[in-house]
Design a protein around this motif. Structure first.
Motif, short mmCIF file in Angstrom:
data_model
loop_
_atom_site.label_atom_id
_atom_site.label_comp_id
_atom_site.label_asym_id
_atom_site.label_seq_id
_atom_site.Cartn_x
_atom_site.Cartn_y
_atom_site.Cartn_z
N GLU A 176 5.90 -25.59 -9.70
CA GLU A 176 6.31 -24.40 -10.42
C GLU A 176 5.58 -24.37 -11.76
OE1 GLU A 176 10.13 -26.13 -12.83
OE2 GLU A 176 10.37 -25.62 -10.71
N VAL A 177 5.39 -23.18 -12.29
CA VAL A 177 4.86 -23.09 -13.65
C VAL A 177 6.01 -23.08 -14.66
CG1 VAL A 177 2.75 -21.90 -13.03
CG2 VAL A 177 4.79 -20.58 -13.53
N LEU B 175 -6.83 -19.70 -16.58
CA LEU B 175 -5.75 -20.50 -17.16
C LEU B 175 -6.18 -21.15 -18.47
CD1 LEU B 175 -2.91 -21.78 -16.89
CD2 LEU B 175 -3.98 -23.61 -15.55
N ALA C 92 -2.47 -21.81 -10.51
CA ALA C 92 -3.39 -20.81 -11.03
C ALA C 92 -4.59 -20.64 -10.08
CB ALA C 92 -3.88 -21.20 -12.42
N LEU D 102 3.06 -15.64 -9.73
CA LEU D 102 1.84 -15.50 -10.52
C LEU D 102 0.94 -14.39 -9.99
CD1 LEU D 102 0.96 -19.25 -11.15
CD2 LEU D 102 2.28 -17.68 -12.57
N CYS E 169 2.49 -31.79 -15.60
CA CYS E 169 2.53 -30.33 -15.55
C CYS E 169 1.12 -29.75 -15.39
CB CYS E 169 3.19 -29.81 -16.83
SG CYS E 169 3.14 -28.03 -17.04
N LEU F 155 -4.57 -23.91 -21.08
CA LEU F 155 -3.52 -24.92 -21.16
C LEU F 155 -3.45 -25.48 -22.57
CD1 LEU F 155 -4.51 -26.74 -17.88
CD2 LEU F 155 -2.27 -25.72 -18.25
N ARG G 206 6.66 -24.33 -21.26
CA ARG G 206 7.39 -25.39 -20.55
C ARG G 206 7.69 -26.48 -21.56
NH1 ARG G 206 5.53 -26.92 -14.57
NH2 ARG G 206 7.44 -28.09 -14.89
N VAL H 286 -0.31 -21.41 -20.59
CA VAL H 286 0.83 -22.30 -20.34
C VAL H 286 0.88 -23.34 -21.45
CG1 VAL H 286 1.92 -23.92 -18.75
CG2 VAL H 286 0.70 -21.91 -17.86
N GLN I 124 -0.20 -29.48 -11.75
CA GLN I 124 0.68 -28.56 -11.03
C GLN I 124 0.34 -27.11 -11.36
OE1 GLN I 124 4.59 -29.78 -12.29
NE2 GLN I 124 4.93 -31.02 -10.47
N VAL I 125 0.31 -26.81 -12.65
CA VAL I 125 0.05 -25.45 -13.10
C VAL I 125 -1.37 -25.03 -12.74
CG1 VAL I 125 -0.15 -23.98 -15.13
CG2 VAL I 125 1.75 -25.58 -14.94
#
Length: 798
Positions: free
Chosen positions: A741-742, A504, A497, A760, A489, A506, A561, A481, A492-493
């Motif tokens: 949300e991703v 994940l 995950a 996901l 973000c 990032l 994003r 992401v 959240q992400v």
């Protein structure tokens, strides 16, 4: 490191070459240091190298790939396997033309390019073979078939004779190719003596500098017609640090002598591998550090040429100590070599980069492996354990609110410097107590929905007696992401995950570095309660986004994003990895002739003005023609004026006005600010057609009191989100009840719209049998397929 320096700042080259047999001392010249006679030894594995003291301005190699774009003086070494055809007789003209083009591009950028090239022997071999064939008697040629002529015995050709015959042709070819780019090239043939003899070395140095000053590309090669045979390991036994026994050592010697910034060594392999290239477990080493020889297994040398990979590494390390950065890369594979030289100079992750600075943390490749391993462990946890991790993360956001806001304040202070960050991005960057509270609430929603996500049975089929098939949900794998500005973000992400059992990676923007760092620390603290700390990784190295998008063996899905430009760049850069996202958020609102006056104004204000930088903000307002010059229209215009929204007129709207706002340049514009395009349509069908032509399939709205018209719009608009009498800003995972949300996907494969937990997950099939074989179901077999649908276990979540 202590250095030996002349007071004048210059030291003759032969004095700077320390005898190998006398010392394994390492030294580097720095003009500011006092003279010293102390020599320090630096041992790299079992091969010591002596650093040549330099009087160059920088005197040190680049530490990171991203710095290579600043390289001014560059040597490109072309290995025999790069310039030679597969039959080892003649040149690979296509590859050579591509290399010349890239070198010319860099030369025309104002850089100083030098070539060290092989190929004279191969070119000469081709010419001499041709001459031998022509010299055969006419009778022999006439009485031989074509195939026999091809197979005619040709004597073994001596390499020096081939070099003598091929050198002029090779240079003529280079001259012709460089002339196409209005660049002049000059040939310089050298032997080992030209570097050992002081007067010859001075002559060589002066000639090269004069050519570079005149914007001429020097093409350097060993004089193979007269050079004596190379003695094995002569550089270890003789009096010099490194001898010119092949083009690898020549290139390194030239790079150090000319104080170059970068040496690019092109071979027929991608770079260095931790095991022989081509083996199942071989992994390309992205960055090679002094002392890492033990991690490399050297294979045999290339099909042609004098030096193998071990010789290249040795020459590269010697040049590195001399202050020249080095990259070894593939120059022979068409899919790799098309822009290999320019890609390297741009700092892209190509080949193996040699650096003296080893980062403290893991490489991004290692982070990818940790995310993969951690994600698999995460997926095996019980649903209650994953939910517990997310709840703990929500608590940490509240408990460490002051620390998070303090870190965010640092980011804001740095971003508020003039011209550093646009106002909409500043707003996204900012965190507050209310934002953190909303984050914690959203995370607890995700925790609740995660109870029945991974391993949920979607379908059960009895294929045959005692042979049952299930389709169950499983994690996608490793997600990358990439997000800009928005530190909120990250948790959240991460929560999504964790809930879906995915590893994940990032990659946040540097403008939010302080905020992202503490949020990632808290995320890993939450993961630690069940021993899966490594499942979520924050990429802190200088990895370019484009390089991350090439890690197709480590990443299963990329989710960008940020700005539409970021999304487009990632979609373009991704090599073999699916990208889930939307390129633009061109959201429309159609105000129908039967719309409510109060509803229309309220919905337009919220959609455009509540948060204009969001991807779900209104960008184009479509007005039914009958509403022009009505109280509803006037009220909308007055509201927009009060909110200081700049209006752009569509072509039809402009034609109705005597004094109109500036006509819009494009109806496909995402403003991301207090700007709005207004256009006039004649019907709901025309509004739908306009949306399909100019929209981005993100979010589109109709405002009307006519239910039939509304349903027609809802059914016919082909967008991820289509609303009736509701703000475009509802297009959001949190507002949809997904917890977070991703991103929002406008694609039509897999997930669409706000992508939460369900988006996901993918599926796999589980088949349970009892010694079943396909042959039993053949025409003459004893079993028949049943394909009966079986009941699916009910979900436990409310």
């Amino acid at each position: 490191m202590l250095s030996q320096v002349c007071r004048s700042g210059f030291q003759p080259f032969h004095q700077r070459l320390l005898p190998w047999a006398q010392s394994t001392a390492l030294s580097r010249s720095r003009r500011d240091n006092p003279p010293s006679t102390i020599r320090n030894v630096r041992s790299w594995s079992n091969i010591p190298f002596i650093t040549v003291p330099l009087s160059r301005a920088h005197g040190k190699s680049f530490a990171h790939r991203s710095e290579l774009k600043h390289a001014k003086r560059i040597v490109v070494k072309l290995g025999s396997a790069v310039v030679t055809r597969g039959d080892e007789c003649g040149l690979a003209l296509g590859r050579l033309a591509s290399i010349v083009e890239q070198v010319s591009v860099l030369q025309n950028q104002g850089r100083e390019m030098m070539l060290v090239t092989s190929g004279a022997v191969a070119f000469g071999k081709q010419r001499l073979r041709h001459e031998i064939l022509l010299s055969q008697s006419v009778r022999q040629a006439l009485h031989s078939g074509q195939n026999q002529l091809k197979e005619m015995a040709i004597p073994v050709l001596e390499a020096r004779a081939c070099a003598a015959a091929g050198q002029s042709g090779l240079m003529a070819l280079y001259e012709a190719m460089f002339t196409q780019y209005s660049i002049c090239a000059a040939q310089i043939l050298v032997t080992n003596l030209d570097f050992h003899d002081e007067q010859k070395r001075r002559n060589l140095n002066g000639t090269l500098h004069e050519l570079l000053r005149m914007n001429i590309v020097p093409i350097v090669n060993t004089n193979d017609a007269v050079v004596p045979p190379a003695e094995p390991n002569s550089d270890l036994q003789g009096v010099n640090v490194i001898s010119v026994k092949d083009n690898d050592s020549l290139a390194a010697r030239l790079a150090v002598e000319m104080k170059t910034d970068l040496l690019i060594v092109l071979s027929d392999v991608e770079g260095l591998f931790d095991s022989p290239p081509g083996s199942d477990d071989a992994k390309l080493i992205d960055t090679f550090y002094p002392g890492d020889q033990q991690s490399v297994t050297f294979g045999t040398k290339s099909r042609v040429g004098m030096g193998g990979m071990e010789a290249k590494v040795k020459a590269a390390l010697w040049a590195l100590q001399g202050g020249t950065s080095v990259v070894i890369a593939n120059g022979s594979h068409p899919k790799v070599s098309g822009h290999v030289i320019t890609d390297i100079v741009e700092g892209k992750k190509v080949g193996t980069f040699f650096s003296e600075v080893k980062p403290a943390g893991p490489t991004v490749e290692q982070q990818g492996e940790m995310a993969r391993s951690g994600g698999r462990m995460l997926a095996t946890l019980e649903p209650e354990q994953r939910a517990e991790i997310i709840h703990h993360l929500a608590d940490l956001l509240t408990d460490h609110r002051d620390e998070i806001l303090s870190a965010n304040k640092k980011d804001l202070e740095e971003a508020e410097a003039p011209g550093r960050l646009a106002p909409p991005l500043l707003k996204r960057l900012s965190l507050s107590t209310s934002k953190l509270n909303s984050l914690a609430i959203g995370l607890r929603q995700i925790a609740a929905s995660s109870q029945d996500s991974v391993g949920r049975v979607l379908r059960r089929i009895r294929v045959a007696k005692n042979l049952e098939l299930e389709q169950v949900t499983v994690p996608i794998g490793v997600l990358l992401v990439i997000f800009e500005s928005r530190p909120d973000c990250l948790p959240q992400v991460a929560a999504l995950a964790i809930a879906s059992g995915n590893g994940l990676l990032l990659k946040g923007g540097k403008e939010a570095a302080h905020s992202n760092r503490i949020l990632h620390v808290l995320t890993q603290e939450a993961l630690s309660i069940h021993g899966v700390k490594e499942a979520v990784q924050l990429v802190n190295t200088r990895e370019e986004v484009e390089d991350l998008c090439r890690l197709d063996k480590m990443i299963d899905l990329i989710i960008p994003r940020g700005s539409s430009q970021l999304v487009r760049d990632i979609q373009k850069a991704a090599k073999g990895i699916p990208v889930m996202g939307h390129s633009e958020g061109i959201c429309h609102m159609y105000v129908d002739s039967e719309a409510s006056v109060d509803k229309a104004s309220r919905l337009v204000r919220d959609s455009k003005c509540e948060y204009p930088a969001a991807c779900n903000a209104l960008e184009t307002l479509l007005i039914h023609r009958d509403l022009l010059r009505t109280p509803l229209f006037d009220q909308i215009i007055d509201m927009l004026r009060v909110e200081q929204v700049k209006i752009h007129a569509g072509p039809k709207f402009a034609s109705y006005l005597t004094f109109s706002p500036s006509e819009v340049k494009s109806l496909r514009t995402e403003y991301g600010d207090l700007e709005l395009c207004i256009e006039v349509v004649d019907s709901v069908q025309e509004a739908i057609d306009h949306i399909h032509k100019y929209g981005s399939s993100h979010t589109d709205v109709i405002v009307t009191e006519n239910e039939k018209t509304a349903e027609f719009f809802l059914q016919h608009v082909d967008s991820a989100c289509v609303f009736w009498n509701a703000s475009t800003r509802f297009s959001d995972g949190y507002r949809f009840g997904l917890g977070a949300e991703v991103g929002i996907s406008t694609s039509r494969i897999h997930a669409r719209g706000p992508v939460g937990l369900e988006g996901l997950l993918t599926t796999k099939w589980l088949l349970r049998g009892q010694d079943h074989v396909v042959s039993d179901f053949s025409e003459h077999g004893t079993l028949k397929y049943l394909h009966e649908n079986l009941p699916v276990p009910q979900s436990n979540t409310n």
